[in-house]
Design a protein around this motif. Structure first.
Motif, PDB file in Angstrom:
ATOM      1  N   ALA A 410       3.667   2.063  -0.446  1.00  0.00           N
ATOM      2  CA  ALA A 410       2.224   2.331  -0.379  1.00  0.00           C
ATOM      3  C   ALA A 410       1.716   2.902  -1.700  1.00  0.00           C
ATOM      4  O   ALA A 410       0.677   2.484  -2.233  1.00  0.00           O
ATOM      5  CB  ALA A 410       1.924   3.287   0.772  1.00  0.00           C
ATOM      6  N   THR A 411       2.454   3.871  -2.257  1.00  0.00           N
ATOM      7  CA  THR A 411       2.052   4.463  -3.536  1.00  0.00           C
ATOM      8  C   THR A 411       2.225   3.452  -4.661  1.00  0.00           C
ATOM      9  O   THR A 411       1.413   3.397  -5.589  1.00  0.00           O
ATOM     10  CB  THR A 411       2.879   5.724  -3.822  1.00  0.00           C
ATOM     11  N   ARG A 412       3.292   2.656  -4.590  1.00  0.00           N
ATOM     12  CA  ARG A 412       3.538   1.641  -5.614  1.00  0.00           C
ATOM     13  C   ARG A 412       2.367   0.660  -5.712  1.00  0.00           C
ATOM     14  O   ARG A 412       1.927   0.300  -6.810  1.00  0.00           O
ATOM     15  CB  ARG A 412       4.832   0.895  -5.272  1.00  0.00           C
ATOM     16  N   ALA A 413       1.840   0.253  -4.577  1.00  0.00           N
ATOM     17  CA  ALA A 413       0.716  -0.685  -4.575  1.00  0.00           C
ATOM     18  C   ALA A 413      -0.503  -0.078  -5.255  1.00  0.00           C
ATOM     19  O   ALA A 413      -1.218  -0.762  -6.010  1.00  0.00           O
ATOM     20  CB  ALA A 413       0.383  -1.090  -3.137  1.00  0.00           C
ATOM     21  N   GLU A 414      -0.754   1.202  -5.012  1.00  0.00           N
ATOM     22  CA  GLU A 414      -1.899   1.876  -5.645  1.00  0.00           C
ATOM     23  C   GLU A 414      -1.677   2.021  -7.148  1.00  0.00           C
ATOM     24  O   GLU A 414      -2.615   1.858  -7.948  1.00  0.00           O
ATOM     25  CB  GLU A 414      -2.102   3.251  -5.002  1.00  0.00           C
ATOM     26  N   ALA A 415      -0.443   2.348  -7.551  1.00  0.00           N
ATOM     27  CA  ALA A 415      -0.143   2.500  -8.973  1.00  0.00           C
ATOM     28  C   ALA A 415      -0.318   1.175  -9.710  1.00  0.00           C
ATOM     29  O   ALA A 415      -0.867   1.130 -10.823  1.00  0.00           O
ATOM     30  CB  ALA A 415       1.281   3.028  -9.145  1.00  0.00           C
ATOM     31  N   LEU A 416       0.136   0.097  -9.109  1.00  0.00           N
ATOM     32  CA  LEU A 416      -0.025  -1.223  -9.728  1.00  0.00           C
ATOM     33  C   LEU A 416      -1.498  -1.616  -9.817  1.00  0.00           C
ATOM     34  O   LEU A 416      -1.936  -2.248 -10.788  1.00  0.00           O
ATOM     35  CB  LEU A 416       0.760  -2.267  -8.934  1.00  0.00           C
TER      36      LEU A 416
END
Length: 685
Positions: A410-416
């Motif tokens: 979930a955090t990875r998607a926001e960071a990308l």
């Protein structure tokens, strides 16, 4: 009223691409040399001290001979690669000024205003002949004040100081619009610690400050200069008690408090904010105020009503003269240098007047200078090659984000998503500032600076109610620096930094990736540091982290902060790991990204060995060369309190010792002084 300087609004190096016009044709630039400017591949190996093991002190291994032999210029508090390139930029601007003078631009044009402001600075005879006459209208206004209302009326202008500041910046809740920001302000010394902390060094600075404030009052003809100085210092000490520490201002969730204007008036009720905003020329009933360090603003506002009017009048008179000391006769300028230059920074001599004049132009009509600077000194191929480097660094971080083991999906998607909206700007702005409303007269330096401040404030005020101008730059093209703006999600690289040792079109790729690549990565990394991570892809303050990933990030940053807290560049003076956290994350993440990008650029091939050095060795030596620097002790002590950047030595050693690739490149083993066991090496981005 000074503009609020917001630490969260732009993070400098030292802090899809935006569209830009074609680079102006370089009028007199010499053809690029066929070989690098430094050494045979871009690093000056003669500066190395190979008797120092890389694993014991990489900074001195790479720079030791230079550090041992370089003599600090009398007019410098610190000198290194940034400063050397800064000297070149000043000389280049001087050439621009001489060329403008020879062309005799039409009166009223921006080039003419640049020349006239510079001429007003260089005409020392005229400045001495005018004496304190430029101050008298403002001193008369102070003398006429009889109550708190009168004090506030003066504070609501660009000419006078105040215990809080007001500025216009993007709204952290809706970065497409501008908002009014309020912040802490009002001190004469660099930070609250200079008033409140114990210790011999701070005692020395406070004693010298008392002498300086007294001297300013003597020059103003004050009847009781020492007593007046005591009043000002007592008042500033009270202001300092209400200030936030610099490290505390890094906590975005705590420090940035947007509130409706009605709530702000209730929050800090001791000031008539309707009248104050009107005095500043702001529209009535603004939608909101963003309080940055909210209690400091409240405390400063409360002091205006609780402290004696007589004390405020002394305060206003002192700051009027002190803040303009360099634009007044030599006695004021000398007094200012004695304290701010010699005492606080350890300088032995003033900089040459023409160099100080270049700084004056940068501060007051910088883009007017920058337009001519770019036309003369910024080759078009620099921008094209920088664009390619930025794209490669971005690709490197994207790949790393997709595989970071400590980040959940979930955090990875926001960071990308945030990385995808990064906007790099290279060289110079797409449109130049319009200075047609700025009045400059070559015979009146003081008034020119006052006019420039008023011009800038009116320019800011005019932005309210309009969409945020994403094409605006916060640095001049001739500035040797770079920055990230979290409210815009933009990274900016002015033309002047795109030169050796940071960037050389003829250097080995390993060097460019280790130098300017690390700088690019550093600025991208600010989007994900302890402050930048509190902003989303649109520049809004929003928590996009899951609790699990947030906890892992904080654990890693605590470990990094603990490392830096052990670095003590002067006796009893150590780095504040919390204050420098964002820059340390930027350095470590930036060099890691740059290394990944360098490897990607090789397309699976091995880099050649040059002068007996592998590609990886050249990469890390380039990073060390960028941070080569010496500093005076007093300047270092000031930076330890006020500067979010670590000292250059530790921007080198503190980073490489956390990278496995450096250990392999230089065969660093257990027992070497910089060695960290693998489980103690911090890996974030």
């Amino acid at each position: 009223m000074r503009r609020a300087l917001l630490a969260a609004a732009a993070t400098c190096l030292v802090a899809g691409c935006s569209s830009q016009p074609p680079a102006p044709k370089a009028e007199t630039a010499a053809p690029a040399p066929a070989k690098p400017a430094l050494g045979t591949f871009g690093v000056d190996l003669s500066n190395m001290d190979t008797t120092v093991k890389p694993g014991d002190d990489f900074f001195r291994h790479a720079n030791g001979k230079w550090l041992a032999t370089f003599k600090m210029p009398a007019d410098k508090a610190r000198y290194g690669a940034f400063d050397a390139l800064g000297d070149k930029s000043e000389a280049d601007v001087k050439a621009v000024l001489e060329e403008l003078a020879a062309k005799k631009p039409a009166p009223g044009t921006t080039p003419a205003k640049v020349g006239d402001m510079y001429a007003s600075w260089m005409d020392e005879a005229a400045i001495e002949a005018r004496g304190t006459a430029p101050l008298k209208p403002y001193l008369a206004k102070i003398e006429a004040v009889t109550d708190t209302k009168g004090v506030l009326a003066l504070m609501a202008t660009p000419e006078f100081a105040a215990p809080f500041s007001i500025g216009i910046e993007a709204d952290p809740q809706d970065p497409k619009q501008y908002a009014i920001w309020a912040g802490q302000d009002g001190l004469g010394m660099p930070d609250r610690d200079y008033y409140l902390e114990k210790g011999a060094s701070f005692d020395k600075y406070r004693t010298a400050y008392k002498a300086y404030v007294t001297k300013i009052f003597e020059l103003l003809g004050d009847a009781t200069p020492a007593a007046s100085a005591d009043q000002v210092i007592a008042l500033e000490t009270t202001i300092a008690r209400g200030h936030w520490k610099q490290a505390e201002l890094r906590d975005v969730a705590r420090a940035i408090k947007p509130m409706p204007f009605a709530q702000f008036k209730t929050f800090a009720p001791t000031v008539d904010w309707d009248a104050f905003m009107a005095g500043l020329g702001l529209p009535p009933n603004p939608a909101k105020v963003v309080a940055y360090g909210d209690t400091a603003v409240k405390n400063g506002a409360a002091l205006v009503g609780s402290q004696p009017v007589a004390a405020w009048k002394k305060y206003l008179a002192f700051h009027l003269a002190s803040d303009n000391a360099t634009n007044l006769p030599k006695a004021f300028d000398d007094a200012s240098f004695e304290f701010f230059g010699k005492t606080l920074r350890g300088l032995e001599a003033k900089r040459e007047r023409w160099k100080r004049g270049v700084t004056l132009l940068d501060q007051n009509i910088g883009e007017g200078v920058g337009e001519a600077y770019v036309a003369k000194f910024f080759p078009p191929d620099h921008k094209a090659k920088m664009d390619a480097l930025v794209a490669n660094l971005r690709k490197a971080l994207e790949g790393r984000l997709k595989t970071l083991p400590w980040m959940d999906e979930a955090t990875r998607a926001e960071a990308l998503k945030k990385l995808a909206t990064f906007e790099p700007r290279v060289g110079y702005p797409s449109k130049w500032r319009d200075y047609s409303a700025l009045t400059i007269d070559k015979g009146t330096l003081f008034e020119n600076v006052v006019n420039a401040r008023a011009f800038e404030w009116k320019r800011q005020v005019a932005r309210l109610g309009k969409p945020v101008d994403r094409e605006e730059w916060g640095m001049n093209p001739q500035e040797v620096n770079a920055y990230y703006n979290p409210l815009m999600n933009q990274i900016t690289f002015p033309a002047a930094i795109l030169q050796p040792p940071f960037f050389d079109v003829n250097a080995d790729p390993a060097v460019n990736y280790g130098a300017i690549g690390g700088v690019i990565g550093h600025e991208i990394g600010h989007g994900f540091d302890d402050q930048g991570r509190a902003f989303d892809e649109a520049g809004r303050t929003r928590n996009w982290w899951t609790p699990e990933t947030d906890a892992k990030f904080k654990a890693a940053t605590r470990q990094l902060g603990a490392q830096y807290a052990k670095y003590c560049p002067v006796p009893n003076g150590c780095i504040n790991g919390d204050l420098t956290m964002g820059e340390n994350i930027g350095d470590l993440g930036g060099l890691t990204m740059a290394y990944t990008a360098y490897k990607l650029s090789l397309n699976g091939k091995e880099a050649p060995v040059i002068d007996g050095l592998t590609g990886d060795q050249r990469f890390f030596l380039a990073w060390a060369q960028v941070w080569r620097a010496l500093a005076r002790e007093d300047d270092t002590r000031q930076r330890l309190v006020t500067d979010p950047h670590s000292m250059p030595e530790f921007r080198c050693n503190g980073v490489v010792r956390n990278m496995d690739e450096w250990y392999a490149a230089f065969n660093v083993k257990e027992g070497d002084k910089l060695y960290l066991p693998p489980d103690q090496r911090v890996k974030i981005w």
